[in-house]
Scaffold this active site. Structure first.
Site, short mmCIF file in Angstrom:
data_model
loop_
_atom_site.label_atom_id
_atom_site.label_comp_id
_atom_site.label_asym_id
_atom_site.label_seq_id
_atom_site.Cartn_x
_atom_site.Cartn_y
_atom_site.Cartn_z
CG ASP A 192 -0.06 -3.99 2.75
OD1 ASP A 192 0.32 -3.58 1.64
OD2 ASP A 192 -0.28 -3.25 3.73
CG HIS A 232 -0.43 0.25 2.52
ND1 HIS A 232 -0.12 -0.77 3.40
CD2 HIS A 232 -0.10 1.39 3.16
CE1 HIS A 232 0.36 -0.25 4.52
NE2 HIS A 232 0.39 1.05 4.39
CB SER A 240 3.22 1.70 6.05
OG SER A 240 1.99 1.81 6.71
#
Length: 244
Positions: free
Chosen positions: A118, A88, A194
């Site tokens: 992910d 992402h 992230s």
């Protein structure tokens, strides 16, 4: 809605029990075999390392990632110059900028990604033959293990936070990704982190890739276990056509 990617551009949240998603036929995830290998003992040298030394060494291999749409983190996983991050973080991009702890910037290309978990891989030619972080690929972390998160929350580079593995085998969905067997951590995390590594405090090895957080609780974060994705999942990543 409880679960949120902590990457700047992602404001929408999704909270759906994984059982419901499977029943609706939206999830097609091949489950990996459970890992039962005993925890490897840290060497005396690693056990005695000061936390500042572990962080300083690791930060040389942790990067801030910039795309046209977002900012996240990543870390070097091999001597080919491959940087692991969240899918992402690089969604919609092929060419990205990778910045090291000293502010030097490198060109990178997304060479592979997963449509299920992910995770994505960025190839950075300038990092070829550089020493990567050590990865814990053989065992599952245990509740109570002390951990360190590294990354660039809110764009604040070279940030480290501390906590524990507070849960294991968490399952949830943030469309389009399915999270199964995820570690829950107490170390604070924020947007921009992230893709950063979750380190084992005793050895400095990467236990997981930090990927999501609770929408309202700063001390409830989630990390994808490395032993579930390297190398077996990486080898199955979709390759970006014309690049790799």
């Amino acid at each position: 809605d409880q679960w949120r990617h902590y990457e700047k551009k992602t404001e929408e949240v999704a909270s759906k029990p994984i059982e419901q998603t499977k029943q609706e036929g939206k999830a097609h995830l091949e489950k990996g075999k459970s890992q039962t290998a005993p925890a490897a003992k840290a060497t005396a040298a690693n056990t005695n390392k000061d936390v500042t030394e572990i962080i300083a060494e690791a930060q040389e291999k942790v990067f801030t990632i910039y795309t046209d749409y977002s900012q996240g983190s990543g870390f070097l996983i091999n001597k080919q110059g491959d940087v692991l991050t969240n899918a992402h973080v690089v969604e919609g991009s092929i060419d990205v900028i990778v910045r090291d702890k000293n502010g030097e910037e490198y060109q990178g290309k997304v060479i592979g990604y997963s449509n299920e978990i992910d995770v994505a891989v960025i190839r950075v030619p300038a990092l070829k033959n550089k020493n990567p972080l050590l990865l814990e690929t053989k065992r599952k972390a245990r509740v109570g293990e002390e951990v360190i998160t590294l990354g660039s929350p809110m764009g604040l580079e070279n940030t480290a936070t501390f906590g524990y593995i507070s849960g294991v085998d968490r399952n949830f969905v943030i469309e389009p990704h399915i999270y199964e067997g995820i570690y829950q951590i107490s170390a604070p995390i924020a947007p921009g982190s992230s893709g950063g590594p979750l380190l084992e405090r005793k050895t400095g090895k990467v236990l997981a890739i930090n990927s999501a957080r609770h929408a309202t609780e700063a001390n409830i974060g989630f990390s994808i276990p490395i032993f579930n994705i390297v190398p077996k999942e990486v080898s199955r990543f979709k390759r970006v056509k014309g690049i790799a």
